[in-house]
Design a protein around this motif. Structure first.
Motif: not given
Length: 195
Positions: A143-149, A151-157
């Motif tokens: 499960l990958l949870i993040g937000g577009g704003q 920088n830590s999680s912008n590669n999740l999609p």
């Protein structure tokens, strides 16, 4: 039966562990274990309070020795060499076939190590507000949870699509408007009570 949260003894405190027992714990039943890998610093009381909705499992918050949240292979190995044996030594009945790991922010380093090297031991591996740098087929659900704003999680999609192409069951919860957060995990994380 109020849910019990506590650190266990001086040795356990030095290891950086905080445990929440299942709400109506009975030794006649085996319970899943959710292992939470913190981000930089953090508040044990806050984390345990957030996880209080998980009533039918153990929640074990683990720490790095310097609270950086940057976990090593040795830190993840300690789950199997120290933390789980410690729970058993304390007399708790745990189901090692239902282990769930959640990595928040820097704690996503734990998720990456678990997915890379320990995936056969976890039923689910969750990334929250962090990057996923592992692409492989695994039996663990991811499960990958993040937000577009963030920088830590912008590669999740992209990471989710790559994992899915490998045959891994990967689910993405991503909000383009969100920044660095963790609170959504309480209603989206795979539920150990159903596992």
């Amino acid at each position: 039966d109020a849910q019990e949260s506590r650190g266990l003894g001086d040795v356990y405190k030095r290891q950086g562990i905080y445990i929440t027992k299942p709400q109506h714990y009975t030794s006649s039943k085996k319970y899943p274990v959710v292992l939470f890998a913190h981000g930089y610093l953090g508040s044990w009381e806050l984390y345990q309070g957030l996880f209080s909705s998980l009533k039918n499992c153990f929640v074990v918050s683990i720490a790095t020795h310097n609270l950086s949240g940057i976990f090593s292979h040795e830190d993840i190995n300690r789950i199997f060499k120290f933390y789980l044996p410690m729970l058993k030594k304390e007399g708790y009945s745990i189901d090692e076939s239902r282990l769930h790991l959640i990595g928040l922010s820097n704690g996503g380093s734990a998720s990456n190590i678990a997915l890379r090297s320990f995936d056969n031991k976890f039923k689910t591996i969750t990334y929250i507000s962090t990057s996923c740098d592992v692409v492989k087929k695994t039996h663990s659900e991811v499960l990958l949870i993040g937000g577009g704003q963030d920088n830590s999680s912008n590669n999740l999609p992209t990471s989710t699509k790559r994992l899915q192409r490998c045959g891994t069951k990967a689910v993405l919860l991503f909000d383009e408007k969100e920044k660095h957060y963790m609170f959504c995990l309480l209603y989206t994380s795979p539920s150990p009570r159903d596992s």
